[in-house]
Design an enzyme around this catalytic site. Structure first.
Site, PDB file in Angstrom:
ATOM      1  N   ASP A 240      -1.651  -0.200   6.191  1.00  0.00           N
ATOM      2  CA  ASP A 240      -1.609   0.550   7.442  1.00  0.00           C
ATOM      3  C   ASP A 240      -2.475  -0.085   8.516  1.00  0.00           C
ATOM      4  O   ASP A 240      -2.585   0.421   9.614  1.00  0.00           O
ATOM      5  CB  ASP A 240      -2.006   2.010   7.231  1.00  0.00           C
ATOM      6  CG  ASP A 240      -3.420   2.144   6.690  1.00  0.00           C
ATOM      7  OD1 ASP A 240      -4.150   1.143   6.679  1.00  0.00           O
ATOM      8  OD2 ASP A 240      -3.792   3.255   6.280  1.00  0.00           O
TER       9      ASP A 240
ATOM     10  N   ASP B   9       0.855  -1.179   0.000  1.00  0.00           N
ATOM     11  CA  ASP B   9       0.000   0.000   0.000  1.00  0.00           C
ATOM     12  C   ASP B   9       0.900   1.241   0.000  1.00  0.00           C
ATOM     13  O   ASP B   9       2.057   1.171   0.423  1.00  0.00           O
ATOM     14  CB  ASP B   9      -0.901  -0.020   1.235  1.00  0.00           C
ATOM     15  CG  ASP B   9      -1.736   1.236   1.352  1.00  0.00           C
ATOM     16  OD1 ASP B   9      -2.395   1.598   0.361  1.00  0.00           O
ATOM     17  OD2 ASP B   9      -1.718   1.863   2.425  1.00  0.00           O
TER      18      ASP B   9
END
Length: 609
Positions: free
Chosen positions: A505, A303
């Site tokens: 995250d 990501d």
């Protein structure tokens, strides 16, 4: 403790019997050696029966047969040596595992239990479970921060080494976030609690550690199936040796060297050592099974926001357009933005304070949400906002300056225009900054044996491609919402034979983290371990820990395999030698003892590196 007592008893019996034998008392020597073997044999029988009741033969069954057979044939010394091999191996494994778990246990033992909360009657000591968001707590010098919070006043100097492995203290300014589990290395400070202690970063890490200690790798669980295959194989070889030679001691020698200690001991120690090595670097792995899968990683999906980047806009540069120096333009803009609700305003204020620039309180503030804010700072009329908004307020040549900056800057940057007393004084260019270590993540992953590295981002394609180009990543999936990220992970798993790792995250990436073979959540400074769907949590604000976790997994798996293959290879070779009568039971037991010590010492290498 039991393993240590049994090992000492077996060793004492061997030494005492040896002294008696040297003194010319072989009969008494046999009695002492037999007693030492029996001390280990009795609990071994109990453990094996318990395994049988649970439907598992148990890897100790071969050792049980070897000790009992030796006693029946009058080979008391061989029985005592095998008993020492089993008890000593178990004690050595317990010691090695205890040493390997040291860093994990340290995290659990450091869990804060009490807090000093400001109340109506002053500062009171309360259990951390009673803390609620908004409570003001005092953190004394040397104390552990009880819950995630924000520094209320002054600067806080904290030691984060227990979480991150970094030895130097970190200074956190007013308004900065402090994490539970860190230690106050400076003067006492007050912190405003952000979330209950049970939901804090440290509490989640402790839960992960407890999971890690109880989990076993698939490679380790093979030992439980080993006996089901190897016990009848060993008995068959021993029976053939006995039948062909007519000497039951040849069969005994085969059983003595067939004890599967390399598989029993080496794999668990190697994987627990890897868990400890990762924990020292600020990477909490949920268990040995996860570490084993990391060692087989072939595809890594990264990501962008919050993973490779900090997730918070920072000042990239300040373009001077008027007479004011850059720092003064920044001071005026940040002073005004103290009263703004815009998402960039908070980042601008924090970045300015971090530079040591003192801010003043503005007056006469007017804000048009999402467009701009105006007010008076130190007697000067200041306007901060977009080009269209400043142009509407009478500032000249605003759009021309903005377009000129667009030509020189890449995508993904925000431009905050600052006007003072009717004149455009500067443009503050803000962008999401790369995390430390992000520049070499792709290169290090490939060096660690990962074949495919891809960027998965919710940003526009041009922004994602710019970041990917900077980091040396060729494959890009842009404009992905959580559902599309989930589909990207699913497709990656379908087209590859190896393990797929997703790094995010830990919040909006939770579904993708859960679906991947291994999910890694980044939880550096200012973040929490908010998603327990992840298998690995990086508690250091450094992207370099991503390839490090893969390297630790690779090394642990390689060491475990190496120890098992080497140890079992020697054992099988010794079985052949013993079957032909060239390795008596006593010497076979001693040889197996050497093999055990060698594979354990080799497995302990996983602690280093």
């Amino acid at each position: 403790m039991k393993e240590r007592v049994l090992a000492v008893a077996a060793l004492a019996a061997i030494v005492a019997g040896g002294i008696l034998w040297l003194l010319g008392e072989p009969g008494w020597a046999d009695i002492v050696w037999g007693a030492g073997a029996a001390v280990v044999l009795v609990p071994l029988i109990v453990d094996t029966l318990r395994s049988l009741l649970e439907g598992d033969i148990g890897v100790d069954a071969i050792a049980l047969v070897a000790i009992a057979w030796a006693l029946l044939l009058g080979e008391q010394l061989a029985a005592a040596i095998v008993a020492l091999m089993m008890a000593g191996g178990a004690a050595l494994e317990a010691w090695a595992a205890g040493r390997a778990r040291r860093e994990l246990r340290r995290l659990v033992e450091r869990a804060p239990r009490v807090a000093h909360r400001h109340g109506a009657s002053g500062v009171e000591e309360v259990p951390v479970e009673e803390l609620q968001p908004g409570d003001l707590v005092a953190v004394r010098a040397g104390e552990i921060v009880p819950a995630d919070g924000v520094v209320a006043a002054g600067d806080a100097v904290v030691d984060e080494s227990a979480l991150t492995g970094e030895s130097l203290p970190v200074t956190i300014p007013t308004g900065g976030e402090v994490r539970s589990g860190t230690t106050n290395a400076g003067n006492a400070f007050d912190a405003r609690v952000m979330r209950p202690a049970a939901e804090s970063a440290y509490a989640a890490i402790v839960r992960l550690v407890r999971t890690a200690e109880s989990d076993r790798a698939r490679f380790t669980r093979l030992a439980d199936r080993y006996a089901a295959v190897f016990l009848p194989f060993s008995l068959a070889v021993a029976g053939l040796a006995w039948g062909a030679s007519g000497d039951p001691k040849r069969g005994l020698a085969v059983m003595v060297v067939a004890t599967p200690c390399p598989l029993i001991l080496a794999a668990p120690i190697a994987f627990v050592g890897g868990l400890s090595r990762a924990a020292r670097a600020g990477v909490i792995v949920k268990g040995a099974g996860v570490l084993e899968r990391l060692g087989a990683a072939r595809t890594v999906l990264l990501d962008k926001t919050g993973t490779l980047t900090s997730g918070e806009p920072a000042i990239e540069r300040i373009v001077e357009l008027g007479t004011l120096p850059a720092d003064e333009t920044l001071r005026l803009a940040a002073s005004l933005d103290q009263l703004s609700a815009h998402v960039l305003a908070e980042s601008l204020v924090h970045a300015t304070s971090a530079r040591g620039i003192a801010l003043t309180t503005p007056t006469g503030v007017e804000e048009e949400p999402g467009r701009g804010i105006a007010g008076v700072v130190d007697g000067r009329r200041v306007a901060v906002g977009s080009s269209g908004w400043l142009e509407k307020r009478g500032y000249d040549a605003v759009r021309e300056h903005a377009r000129a900056l667009d030509d020189g800057d890449g995508a993904g940057r925000a431009k905050v225009l600052v006007g003072v007393d009717g004149r455009l004084e500067g443009v503050i260019v803000m962008a999401d900054q790369l995390r430390p270590g992000a520049e070499t993540v792709a290169e290090e992953l490939r060096a660690a044996g990962v074949e495919h590295v891809a960027l998965v981002s919710g940003d526009r394609m041009e922004i994602a491609r710019e970041v990917a180009s900077t980091l040396g990543i060729d494959e890009v999936y842009a404009e992905q919402d959580p559902a599309e990220k989930l589909e990207t992970v699913r497709q990656a798993r379908e087209r590859t034979d190896g393990v797929v790792v997703m790094v995010g995250d830990g919040i909006n990436d939770a579904p993708a983290l859960a679906l991947a073979d291994v999910g890694i959540a980044m939880a550096g400074r200012g973040a929490t371990v908010s998603s327990e769907t992840a298998d690995v949590v990086v508690v250091v604000d450094h992207a370099g820990r991503i390839p490090l976790s893969v390297r630790v997994g690779r090394r642990s798996l390689a060491i475990a395999r190496q120890s098992v293959v080497f140890g079992l290879g020697l054992s099988v070779g010794a079985m052949v030698v013993a079957a032909f009568g060239y390795l008596p039971p006593v010497w076979g037991a001693l040889f197996q003892e050497v093999i055990d010590v060698a594979v354990i010492l080799n497995a302990l290498r996983a602690l280093r590196g």
